[in-house]
Design an enzyme around this catalytic site. Structure first.
Site, mmCIF file in Angstrom:
data_model
loop_
_atom_site.group_PDB
_atom_site.id
_atom_site.type_symbol
_atom_site.label_atom_id
_atom_site.label_comp_id
_atom_site.label_asym_id
_atom_site.label_seq_id
_atom_site.Cartn_x
_atom_site.Cartn_y
_atom_site.Cartn_z
ATOM 1 N N ALA A 133 -7.891 -19.216 -13.949
ATOM 2 C CA ALA A 133 -6.574 -18.651 -14.269
ATOM 3 C C ALA A 133 -6.116 -17.596 -13.271
ATOM 4 O O ALA A 133 -6.914 -16.844 -12.728
ATOM 5 C CB ALA A 133 -6.544 -18.038 -15.669
ATOM 6 N N GLY A 134 -4.815 -17.605 -13.048
ATOM 7 C CA GLY A 134 -4.168 -16.575 -12.254
ATOM 8 C C GLY A 134 -4.050 -16.878 -10.769
ATOM 9 O O GLY A 134 -3.438 -16.112 -10.039
ATOM 10 N N ASN B 78 -4.171 -24.612 -12.777
ATOM 11 C CA ASN B 78 -3.212 -25.588 -13.302
ATOM 12 C C ASN B 78 -1.814 -25.316 -12.749
ATOM 13 O O ASN B 78 -1.277 -26.073 -11.948
ATOM 14 C CB ASN B 78 -3.226 -25.530 -14.838
ATOM 15 N N THR B 79 -1.249 -24.160 -13.153
ATOM 16 C CA THR B 79 0.145 -23.879 -12.828
ATOM 17 C C THR B 79 0.411 -23.878 -11.329
ATOM 18 O O THR B 79 1.464 -24.348 -10.884
ATOM 19 C CB THR B 79 0.559 -22.514 -13.424
ATOM 20 N N LYS C 147 -13.731 -25.430 -23.473
ATOM 21 C CA LYS C 147 -13.255 -24.219 -22.799
ATOM 22 C C LYS C 147 -12.716 -23.314 -23.897
ATOM 23 O O LYS C 147 -11.665 -23.593 -24.482
ATOM 24 C CB LYS C 147 -12.167 -24.546 -21.777
#
Lengths: 256, 65
Positions: free
Chosen positions: A183-184, A205-206, A95
């Site tokens: 992401a995001g 992830n987050t 990645k």
């Protein structure tokens, strides 16, 4: 879903960072059904052996590993990190992150294309973390990338899909290229929306690791991804501005 | 000689990357290496001579997003 010729059973890809504990990470992966886990490389001290312990944990997850070049701001840094990751994780997958701005973590489009070309020539299979820019996407494909990973929003923000028009046109311009919204994302509804738009997978992830109950949120995302994909495959109705009665008009009792 | 190990100035006796890893206790650790920003594969560590001031990076698998 096939990525670089590898069949992946789930359209949810999950990061391994920021969980409260290894046990919570493992439970989140179990309930997510994720087929791919992102990982990284970081400095290790002599005698530390933290890398071996983490590697044991990841292997027990039974998923395909996708190493990243997170935090790299230059082409050389990203390329060297990719080589170290390939040796450690024994995979040609990378990645590719080449960051252009410290606050937004926005990809550096010029460095990204350069690094992608170098890594492709070195035998890597590159998953570029990119923006929704369709011209940049075209350059990345020309550099050898067979998968694109456009951002939904800046990493870690949880803002969802901030440029729906851009993502929709990107999807439309390259209908046959596997694309992962990376992401995001903060909520399952945002993941469902990405899937309804025809993206092949999402990577997050987050949103999971920082939820109060990461395992429950992981399952929430899994269901949303599945729902969104089903809806896409079901060919949704066209929206319209004026109401159209769903109950038959003919046969209605004539009452005043 | 003094070299940089993961950003920290470190005095080592060994003269090759492979021997430095042994000296610093990496032994059979699962690590990858770079010297002066260039990747050095595990198979080449024994033949990679180091000079004073060289910058050595030693990394291992970690959590990532």
């Amino acid at each position: 879903m096939q990525l670089y010729g590898t069949e992946i059973g789930s359209r949810l890809m999950l990061g391994t960072a920021q969980y409260p504990s290894p046990a919570v990470l493992a439970e989140a992966f179990r309930r997510s059904g994720a087929g791919i886990a992102t990982v990284s490389v970081r400095r290790e001290a002599g005698g530390e052996r933290a890398g071996a312990a983490f590697w044991d944990l990841v292997r027990d997850l039974g998923v395909t590993v996708l190493p990243n070049t997170a935090g790299c701001h230059s082409v050389r840094e990203a390329v060297t990190t990719a080589h170290m990751a390939r040796e450690l994780f024994d995979t040609p997958w990378i990645k590719l992150e080449v960051i252009g701005h410290a606050d937004t973590l926005q990809p550096d489009p010029f460095g990204l294309v350069d690094a992608a070309r170098i890594l492709d020539e070195d035998g890597f299979q590159v998953f570029p973390y990119t923006t929704e820019d369709a011209v940049l996407a075209d350059r990345l494909l020309s550099a050898g990338c067979e998968v694109l990973m456009p951002w939904g929003a800046p990493i870690g923000t949880g803002l969802g899909l901030t440029n729906i028009y851009g993502l929709r046109t990107l999807r439309a311009q390259f209908p046959d290229v596997p694309m992962v919204v990376d992401a995001g994302l903060g909520l399952p509804s945002q993941a469902a929306m990405a899937m309804e738009m025809g993206f092949d997978a999402v990577l997050l992830n987050t949103a999971v690791s920082k939820a109060g109950d990461p395992a429950a949120m992981a399952e929430g995302f899994a269901r949303a991804v599945e729902a969104g994909r089903l809806a896409y495959e079901a060919d949704p109705m066209e929206p319209r501005d004026m109401a159209a009665p769903s109950t038959p008009v003919i046969g209605k009792a004539f009452l005043t | 000689m003094k070299i940089m190990i993961n950003g920290t100035a470190t005095e080592v006796q060994a003269e090759t990357l492979g021997a430095v890893l042994d000296e610093l206790g990496y032994g059979d650790a699962k690590v990858a290496t770079a010297v002066n920003e260039d990747f050095v594969p595990a198979s080449a560590r024994g033949q990679t001579a180091l000079s004073p001031g060289d910058r050595v990076e030693i990394v291992a698998p970690r959590q990532g997003g």
